[in-house]
Scaffold this motif. Sequence first.
Motif, PDB file in Angstrom:
ATOM      1  N   SER A 192       7.268 -59.341 -61.645  1.00 33.68           N
ATOM      2  CA  SER A 192       7.387 -58.135 -60.832  1.00 33.68           C
ATOM      3  C   SER A 192       7.898 -58.585 -59.462  1.00 33.68           C
ATOM      4  O   SER A 192       7.552 -59.676 -58.976  1.00 33.68           O
ATOM      5  N   ILE A 193       8.721 -57.757 -58.886  1.00 36.47           N
ATOM      6  CA  ILE A 193       9.454 -58.159 -57.671  1.00 36.47           C
ATOM      7  C   ILE A 193       9.156 -57.167 -56.563  1.00 36.47           C
ATOM      8  O   ILE A 193       9.325 -55.967 -56.736  1.00 36.47           O
ATOM      9  N   GLU A 194       8.701 -57.697 -55.448  1.00 34.63           N
ATOM     10  CA  GLU A 194       8.439 -56.838 -54.286  1.00 34.63           C
ATOM     11  C   GLU A 194       9.257 -57.379 -53.112  1.00 34.63           C
ATOM     12  O   GLU A 194       9.143 -58.569 -52.780  1.00 34.63           O
ATOM     13  N   LYS A 195      10.070 -56.503 -52.526  1.00 34.67           N
ATOM     14  CA  LYS A 195      10.862 -56.934 -51.362  1.00 34.67           C
ATOM     15  C   LYS A 195       9.977 -56.773 -50.126  1.00 34.67           C
ATOM     16  O   LYS A 195       9.500 -55.671 -49.838  1.00 34.67           O
ATOM     17  N   LEU A 196       9.736 -57.867 -49.421  1.00 39.32           N
ATOM     18  CA  LEU A 196       8.780 -57.820 -48.305  1.00 39.32           C
ATOM     19  C   LEU A 196       9.457 -57.513 -46.972  1.00 39.32           C
ATOM     20  O   LEU A 196       8.933 -56.759 -46.169  1.00 39.32           O
ATOM     21  N   CYS A 197      10.587 -58.149 -46.707  1.00 40.10           N
ATOM     22  CA  CYS A 197      11.271 -57.903 -45.430  1.00 40.10           C
ATOM     23  C   CYS A 197      12.676 -58.483 -45.473  1.00 40.10           C
ATOM     24  O   CYS A 197      12.988 -59.309 -46.346  1.00 40.10           O
ATOM     25  N   PHE A 198      13.512 -58.070 -44.543  1.00 37.81           N
ATOM     26  CA  PHE A 198      14.850 -58.663 -44.430  1.00 37.81           C
ATOM     27  C   PHE A 198      15.308 -58.571 -42.974  1.00 37.81           C
ATOM     28  O   PHE A 198      14.825 -57.722 -42.224  1.00 37.81           O
ATOM     29  N   LYS A 199      16.237 -59.485 -42.629  1.00 35.47           N
ATOM     30  CA  LYS A 199      16.667 -59.544 -41.225  1.00 35.47           C
ATOM     31  C   LYS A 199      18.035 -60.228 -41.156  1.00 35.47           C
ATOM     32  O   LYS A 199      18.253 -61.229 -41.862  1.00 35.47           O
ATOM     33  N   ASP A 200      18.919 -59.699 -40.328  1.00 38.15           N
ATOM     34  CA  ASP A 200      20.188 -60.404 -40.098  1.00 38.15           C
ATOM     35  C   ASP A 200      19.929 -61.488 -39.049  1.00 38.15           C
ATOM     36  O   ASP A 200      19.548 -61.188 -37.912  1.00 38.15           O
ATOM     37  N   THR A 201      20.113 -62.747 -39.447  1.00 34.76           N
ATOM     38  CA  THR A 201      19.740 -63.869 -38.580  1.00 34.76           C
ATOM     39  C   THR A 201      20.957 -64.595 -37.997  1.00 34.76           C
ATOM     40  O   THR A 201      20.803 -65.678 -37.452  1.00 34.76           O
ATOM     41  N   ILE A 202      22.140 -63.984 -38.129  1.00 31.19           N
ATOM     42  CA  ILE A 202      23.350 -64.730 -37.765  1.00 31.19           C
ATOM     43  C   ILE A 202      23.320 -65.213 -36.302  1.00 31.19           C
ATOM     44  O   ILE A 202      23.788 -66.314 -35.995  1.00 31.19           O
ATOM     45  N   ASP A 203      22.726 -64.421 -35.408  1.00 30.38           N
ATOM     46  CA  ASP A 203      22.716 -64.841 -33.997  1.00 30.38           C
ATOM     47  C   ASP A 203      21.809 -66.043 -33.754  1.00 30.38           C
ATOM     48  O   ASP A 203      21.914 -66.713 -32.728  1.00 30.38           O
ATOM     49  N   ASP A 204      20.921 -66.331 -34.703  1.00 30.24           N
ATOM     50  CA  ASP A 204      20.047 -67.512 -34.569  1.00 30.24           C
ATOM     51  C   ASP A 204      20.599 -68.699 -35.353  1.00 30.24           C
ATOM     52  O   ASP A 204      19.920 -69.722 -35.479  1.00 30.24           O
TER      53      ASP A 204
END
Length: 230
Positions: A192-204
Amino acid sequence: MEIDFWLERWSKNEIGFHQQTMNPYLAYFYGDKGPAAEQREKLKVFVPLCGKSRDMLWLSQNGYKVFGVECSERAVKDFFEENALNYKHAEKDEHSFYQTSDQASVIEIFQGDFFSLQKNDLDNMTDIFDRASLVALPVEMRKRYAEKMAELQNPGIRTLLVTLSYDQSQMNGPPFSVSEDQVNDLYADYFSIEKLCFKDTIDDEPRMKGRGLTSLVETVYKLTRNNQKK
Ligand SMILES: C[S@@+](CC[C@H](N)C(=O)[O-])C[C@H]1O[C@@H](n2cnc3c(N)ncnc32)[C@H](O)[C@@H]1O
């Protein structure tokens, strides 16, 4: 990305994937948000394709037992030596087996091919931390990797999976772009798959910007092995 590719990267010290700081998602989901401190000694975290990740040190310092697998002898020895951990070394089956020799911490690393692990190697494992492991593999190996993961796990084992997604035409991997659809294709039959969070990190990520990326989205999933047999 066969093993020789990685051994060459380690021999040339081309290990831009290695992070000096602990992974923030690990610290969040296995730290204050995670299991209570008194429960952690019962938990053993498998870190596949572990390199010399300092996340293993963090897990150990925070009460978890750790089991890693890594093909490069140099990576394994560097892990223990750079972190000033005393260790023992033994040959076990086709792997070299390293483990801390201090009572205070339990960190074991099999030096060998992930694909040669057997289910009993993961006995007592409760959790898995996958950062820069699935995404290190090209598309045809990823399917094999996910199938092997399903084969190795008992129902109930939890994985914290960190993926990267970006426009694959802007950069060759590794790391490779792994979309949410791909995660579902790879794992939905057995997890079972739960998406917890996401973030665009390109600036880091100046290193990735330098390789031509304009966006780099990190996504964190919780996978739980279900009861279906493999
Ligand atoms: C991108 S690095 C990530 C390392 C680690 N997860 C981290 O976060 O720093 C991938 C690692 O997997 C190892 N590796 C690649 N293929 C492997 C295999 N088939 N079996 C064991 N280790 C492997 C490489 O040597 C390399 O250290």
